[in-house]
Design a protein around this motif. Structure first.
Motif, PDB file in Angstrom:
ATOM      1  N   UNK A 199      -9.119   4.047   2.005  1.00 20.89           N
ATOM      2  CA  UNK A 199      -8.466   4.591   3.030  1.00 20.89           C
ATOM      3  C   UNK A 199      -6.993   5.075   2.635  1.00 20.89           C
ATOM      4  N   UNK A 200      -6.620   4.494   1.815  1.00 24.03           N
ATOM      5  CA  UNK A 200      -5.103   4.927   1.397  1.00 24.03           C
ATOM      6  C   UNK A 200      -5.233   6.281   0.809  1.00 24.03           C
ATOM      7  N   UNK A 249       0.902  -1.245   0.013  1.00 23.81           N
ATOM      8  CA  UNK A 249       0.050  -0.075   0.018  1.00 23.81           C
ATOM      9  C   UNK A 249       0.925   1.184   0.126  1.00 23.81           C
ATOM     10  N   UNK A 250       1.845   1.536   0.865  1.00 28.80           N
ATOM     11  CA  UNK A 250       2.699   2.296   0.990  1.00 28.80           C
ATOM     12  C   UNK A 250       3.834   1.937   1.914  1.00 28.80           C
ATOM     13  N   UNK A 251       5.155   2.542   1.442  1.00 28.69           N
ATOM     14  CA  UNK A 251       6.267   2.418   2.346  1.00 28.69           C
ATOM     15  C   UNK A 251       6.041   3.284   3.461  1.00 28.69           C
ATOM     16  N   UNK A 252       6.498   3.164   4.478  1.00 25.50           N
ATOM     17  CA  UNK A 252       6.280   4.055   5.715  1.00 25.50           C
ATOM     18  C   UNK A 252       7.606   4.677   6.293  1.00 25.50           C
ATOM     19  N   UNK A 253       8.453   3.966   6.753  1.00 19.72           N
ATOM     20  CA  UNK A 253       9.444   4.722   7.516  1.00 19.72           C
ATOM     21  C   UNK A 253      10.582   3.688   7.976  1.00 19.72           C
ATOM     22  N   UNK A 254      11.616   4.180   8.337  1.00 19.78           N
ATOM     23  CA  UNK A 254      12.888   3.366   8.529  1.00 19.78           C
ATOM     24  C   UNK A 254      12.847   2.698  10.100  1.00 19.78           C
ATOM     25  N   UNK A 283       5.597   8.365   1.726  1.00 20.67           N
ATOM     26  CA  UNK A 283       4.636   7.511   0.728  1.00 20.67           C
ATOM     27  C   UNK A 283       5.140   7.494  -0.662  1.00 20.67           C
ATOM     28  N   UNK A 284       5.902   8.188  -1.379  1.00 24.06           N
ATOM     29  CA  UNK A 284       6.373   7.936  -2.577  1.00 24.06           C
ATOM     30  C   UNK A 284       7.818   7.210  -2.817  1.00 24.06           C
ATOM     31  N   UNK A 285       8.399   6.694  -1.708  1.00 23.91           N
ATOM     32  CA  UNK A 285       9.554   6.335  -1.523  1.00 23.91           C
ATOM     33  C   UNK A 285       9.604   5.109  -2.265  1.00 23.91           C
ATOM     34  N   UNK A 286      10.729   4.779  -2.988  1.00 21.39           N
ATOM     35  CA  UNK A 286      10.803   3.522  -3.584  1.00 21.39           C
ATOM     36  C   UNK A 286      10.788   2.137  -2.913  1.00 21.39           C
ATOM     37  N   UNK A 293       3.267  -0.794   4.939  1.00 19.02           N
ATOM     38  CA  UNK A 293       1.854  -1.055   4.928  1.00 19.02           C
ATOM     39  C   UNK A 293       1.616  -1.920   3.639  1.00 19.02           C
ATOM     40  N   UNK A 294       0.951  -3.063   3.985  1.00 23.48           N
ATOM     41  CA  UNK A 294       0.587  -3.968   3.099  1.00 23.48           C
ATOM     42  C   UNK A 294      -0.772  -4.372   2.863  1.00 23.48           C
ATOM     43  N   UNK A 295      -1.218  -4.943   1.957  1.00 25.51           N
ATOM     44  CA  UNK A 295      -2.678  -5.667   1.848  1.00 25.51           C
ATOM     45  C   UNK A 295      -2.738  -6.870   1.217  1.00 25.51           C
TER      46      UNK A 295
END
Length: 332
Positions: free
Chosen positions: A260-261, A109-114, A284-287, A244-246
């Motif tokens: 929700x995303x 869904x999104x990469x979040x943080x380190x 949220x746009x990180x590869x 964050x995965x689905x």
């Protein structure tokens, strides 16, 4: 008479149908221990989406491995937060049919943080390599901390005398009681357990990770001075990415996850202002190498450059040496 009954039924169904449109969407998010960053992120998301028609259940868990399997296996669990090295491990084990199905059905869904790798130990342990010959708590079996700890010890060649498989709360209790010498905890700083559960009088310290082999496989970073009340100076460490995965839904949940995303994406500034401090480092746009964003999410987001690195395709045949080391380790 019959016509009146039919008309009444039609009216009732119409009322139920249209009133149902305003009912909250119920979803569940798998997180982690209640004193961990995943769980705090879940509570922040819950607060954000509730006024917008979503009832988001925030479920505590043992961590990444349980979360990934729950998203795959449980129909009412649409979302989970998972470490990137756990995702990579599952994607690389092609010989296991079950893991292969999980990898094929998991969507980013999104990469979040380190997530910084915290190693907390006695003050006489001044470097990661000093864990050799020590008693080390590596997390509860099945947690992301456990897998990362095993991977990191494997790639660095550091061999503790004993690996103790307990959860982080129990590990901290044992560390204070001198029943273990150090403990791992993989989580984005500040970790509530260490902020509230450790004091200067405990004579504990974060162990720096400066091993060159660790730096070849993980992102080098630092835990700033003062992150914890008892921590006087910055500490070198390494990190993984929280994701964050689905599940690859092809029904109503596809739309729910996408909506929700979109709320999350459009309100990231609110989360940075009002949520856990780690939201400030979320991109949220990180590869995320090897993973494409869920198409149910993409169609709901504001149009972005088609060349966005977040949509990079997986390179066929690419071998992750960390995963090769893990497979060799687990097959011994």
């Amino acid at each position: 008479m019959k016509r009146g009954i039919v008309a009444g039924c039609v009216t009732l169904l119409t009322v139920l149908f249209f009133s149902g449109l305003s009912l909250a969407v119920t979803m569940n998010l798998m997180t982690g221990r209640e004193k961990g960053t995943y769980y705090q992120f879940g509570l922040n998301l819950q607060q954000l989406v509730k006024p917008k028609g979503f009832e988001l259940g925030v479920q505590p868990s043992t961590g990444s491995i349980e979360n990934l399997y729950a998203v795959f296996k449980r129909p009412q669990t649409q979302l989970g937060i998972v470490q990137s090295d756990v995702l990579a491990f599952v994607a690389k084990v092609q010989s296991n049919p079950e893991l292969l199905r999980i990898a094929q059905k998991t969507r980013m869904v999104f990469p979040l943080y380190n997530e910084e790798i915290h190693v907390l130990g006695r003050k006489d342990i001044t470097d990661f390599d000093n864990l050799a010959g020590k008693r080390v708590a590596v997390g509860e079996e099945g947690s992301g901390t456990y897998l990362t700890a095993r991977l990191l010890l494997e790639v660095t060649g550091v061999k503790p005398a004993e690996l103790v498989m307990v959860g982080t709360d129990e590990a901290l209790s044992r560390l204070k009681a001198n029943q273990v010498d150090a403990m791992f905890y993989v989580a984005g700083y500040p970790v509530k357990l260490f902020s509230e559960g450790v004091a200067a009088a405990d004579e504990l310290a974060l162990v720096p990770i400066r091993n060159k082999k660790a730096a070849e496989f993980y992102l080098q970073t630092k835990i700033p001075a003062g992150t914890y009340p008892w921590q006087g100076s910055e500490v070198n460490t390494v990190a993984v990415k929280a994701v964050l995965v689905s599940y690859d839904f092809r029904n109503l949940d596809c739309e729910s996850v996408g909506r929700l995303a979109k709320i999350l994406y459009e309100n990231i500034a609110w989360l940075r202002e009002n949520g856990h401090p780690k939201w400030k480092s979320v991109d949220l746009d990180a590869p995320l190498k090897g993973w494409e964003q869920y198409d149910c999410v993409r169609k709901y987001l504001i149009k972005r450059d088609a060349a966005s690195p977040g949509s990079a395709a997986r390179r066929p045949g690419e071998i992750n040496p960390i995963m090769e080391a893990v497979k060799e380790m687990l097959n011994r």
